[in-house]
Design an enzyme around this catalytic site. Structure first.
Site, PDB file in Angstrom:
ATOM      1  N   ARG A 102       0.883  -1.176   0.000  1.00 56.50           N
ATOM      2  CA  ARG A 102       0.000   0.000   0.000  1.00 56.50           C
ATOM      3  C   ARG A 102       0.914   1.216   0.000  1.00 56.50           C
ATOM      4  NH1 ARG A 102      -5.542   1.302   3.207  1.00 56.50           N
ATOM      5  NH2 ARG A 102      -6.161  -0.288   1.704  1.00 56.50           N
ATOM      6  N   HIS A 129      -6.931   0.813  -7.032  1.00 54.48           N
ATOM      7  CA  HIS A 129      -7.230  -0.096  -5.914  1.00 54.48           C
ATOM      8  C   HIS A 129      -7.868  -1.374  -6.476  1.00 54.48           C
ATOM      9  CE1 HIS A 129      -7.733  -1.430  -1.948  1.00 54.48           C
ATOM     10  NE2 HIS A 129      -8.589  -0.544  -1.467  1.00 54.48           N
ATOM     11  N   GLN A 132      -9.900  -4.123  -4.163  1.00 58.19           N
ATOM     12  CA  GLN A 132     -11.230  -3.662  -3.755  1.00 58.19           C
ATOM     13  C   GLN A 132     -12.239  -3.890  -4.882  1.00 58.19           C
ATOM     14  OE1 GLN A 132     -12.353  -2.157  -0.739  1.00 58.19           O
ATOM     15  NE2 GLN A 132     -14.359  -2.436  -1.686  1.00 58.19           N
ATOM     16  N   ASP A 224     -17.166   7.393  -2.685  1.00 61.84           N
ATOM     17  CA  ASP A 224     -15.974   7.168  -1.862  1.00 61.84           C
ATOM     18  C   ASP A 224     -15.727   8.424  -1.030  1.00 61.84           C
ATOM     19  OD1 ASP A 224     -13.724   5.999  -0.767  1.00 61.84           O
ATOM     20  OD2 ASP A 224     -12.458   6.296  -2.536  1.00 61.84           O
ATOM     21  N   CYS A 264     -16.499   1.628  -0.716  1.00 62.54           N
ATOM     22  CA  CYS A 264     -15.391   0.727  -0.354  1.00 62.54           C
ATOM     23  C   CYS A 264     -15.090   0.761   1.137  1.00 62.54           C
ATOM     24  CB  CYS A 264     -14.151   1.088  -1.161  1.00 62.54           C
ATOM     25  SG  CYS A 264     -13.576   2.764  -0.880  1.00 62.54           S
ATOM     26  N   ARG A 292     -14.104  -8.907   0.190  1.00 61.57           N
ATOM     27  CA  ARG A 292     -12.663  -8.624   0.140  1.00 61.57           C
ATOM     28  C   ARG A 292     -11.873  -9.858   0.569  1.00 61.57           C
ATOM     29  NH1 ARG A 292     -10.349  -3.623   0.262  1.00 61.57           N
ATOM     30  NH2 ARG A 292      -8.550  -4.928  -0.215  1.00 61.57           N
TER      31      ARG A 292
END
Ligand code: CP
Length: 307
Positions: A102, A129, A132, A224, A264, A292
């Site tokens: 990340r 991402h 996700q 988001d 998310c 996930r």
């Protein structure tokens, strides 16, 4: 042989994506069959910023597949004191079977992957991402069946989620409408490649500053956080610019009556979404969060054991 990485959904073929989903369905239905799939394998979670879902999903997935995940928080690594991504990648490749990273900068992730001899998985960058979005499209298939010709409306800043949703929709045959204020649109670099691939796939990508127009007739409305990791200094400007883009009941009523609401997470109630919507009957945010884990297992099995 070059290791296989997961940097962007764009790097996967539509067949790769459907195989990840097929394996995930098997993993959900018969988890015991996979208890030793990654026995003896170790991954490192090289994270430069906080995570609840991604970190936990990778830890639990490795445990449930018979392997081990170790935390490599950037603040505890020599990278935080200037060791290069290249040297970090080459060193970690001598210990690990895979690296989940990340990174605040997508360029750093690419540098890491180019120098790693083991698979590198994008656990979120400022640009993309992919993990996700794989979980999100699995959730959509579970809820809606075939996604071909359906419409996904993304309302909010043109960020890593927006970019990966655009790429994921192209692979899934969905049309995308993005609503973002001027100055917060998806990156033109992403739109350029996406538009090229969308016409080949027979889908459309539209960008507007009108949230009601984007949501009109949508099968799913996605938003988001307005302020992502690393954007804290611009929080006041971003909240002001994005306030008209809140997903609330009035906006949801412009979508199809059976439209799903997706996010998310983490969410900020009464900012990008009202509590009424995210905690309401159209919301599938915790199904997304659960998926996930399942899709993470499929990603790990495919990259680490080459299935
Ligand atoms: N959605 C997501 O990536 O959550 P985390 O930041 O908690 O990992």
């Amino acid at each position: 042989m070059e290791p296989k990485h997961l940097i962007s959904i764009r790097d996967l073929s539509a067949k790769d994506v459907s195989e990840v989903f097929r394996l995930t369905v098997d993993l959900k239905a018969t988890p015991d069959r996979f208890r030793t799939s990654l026995a003896g394998k170790t991954i490192g979670l090289f994270f430069q910023s906080p995570s609840t879902r991604t970190r936990t999903a990778f830890h639990v997935a490795m445990y449930q597949l018979g392997g081990l995940a170790i935390d490599l928080n950037d603040r505890d690594m020599q990278s935080s004191r200037g060791e290069s991504m290249a040297d970090t990648a080459k060193t970690l490749s001598r210990y690990l079977d895979g690296i989940v990273a990340r990174m605040g900068s997508h360029a750093h992730l690419v540098e890491l992957s180019r120098n790693a001899d083991v698979p590198v998985i994008n656990g979120l960058t400022d640009l993309l991402h992919p993990c996700q979005v794989l979980g999100d499209f699995l959730t959509l298939i579970e809820k809606k069946g075939s996604l071909t010709g359906r419409k996904l409306a993304y309302v909010g800043p043109g960020n890593h989620m927006c970019h990966s949703l655009i790429y994921g929709a192209i692979k899934s045959g969905m049309n995308v409408a993005v609503a973002a204020p001027a100055g917060y649109e998806p990156k033109s670099l992403i739109l350029k490649s996406a538009n090229r691939e969308a016409s080949a796939a027979g889908v459309t990508i539209t960008v507007t500053d009108n949230p009601a127009a984007a949501v009109q007739g949508a099968d799913v409305v996605y938003t988001d956080a307005w302020v992502s990791i690393g954007q804290e200094a611009q929080a006041a400007d971003r909240v002001e610019a994005l306030a008209p883009y809140q997903v609330n009941s009035a906006l949801m009523s412009q979508a199809k009556p059976d439209a799903l609401f997706m996010h998310c997470l983490p969410a900020h109630r009464e900012e990008e979404v009202t509590a009424e919507v995210i905690d309401g009957p159209q919301s599938v945010v915790f199904e997304q969060a659960e998926n996930r884990l399942h899709v993470t297992k499929a990603i790990l099995i495919r990259l680490l054991s080459g299935v």
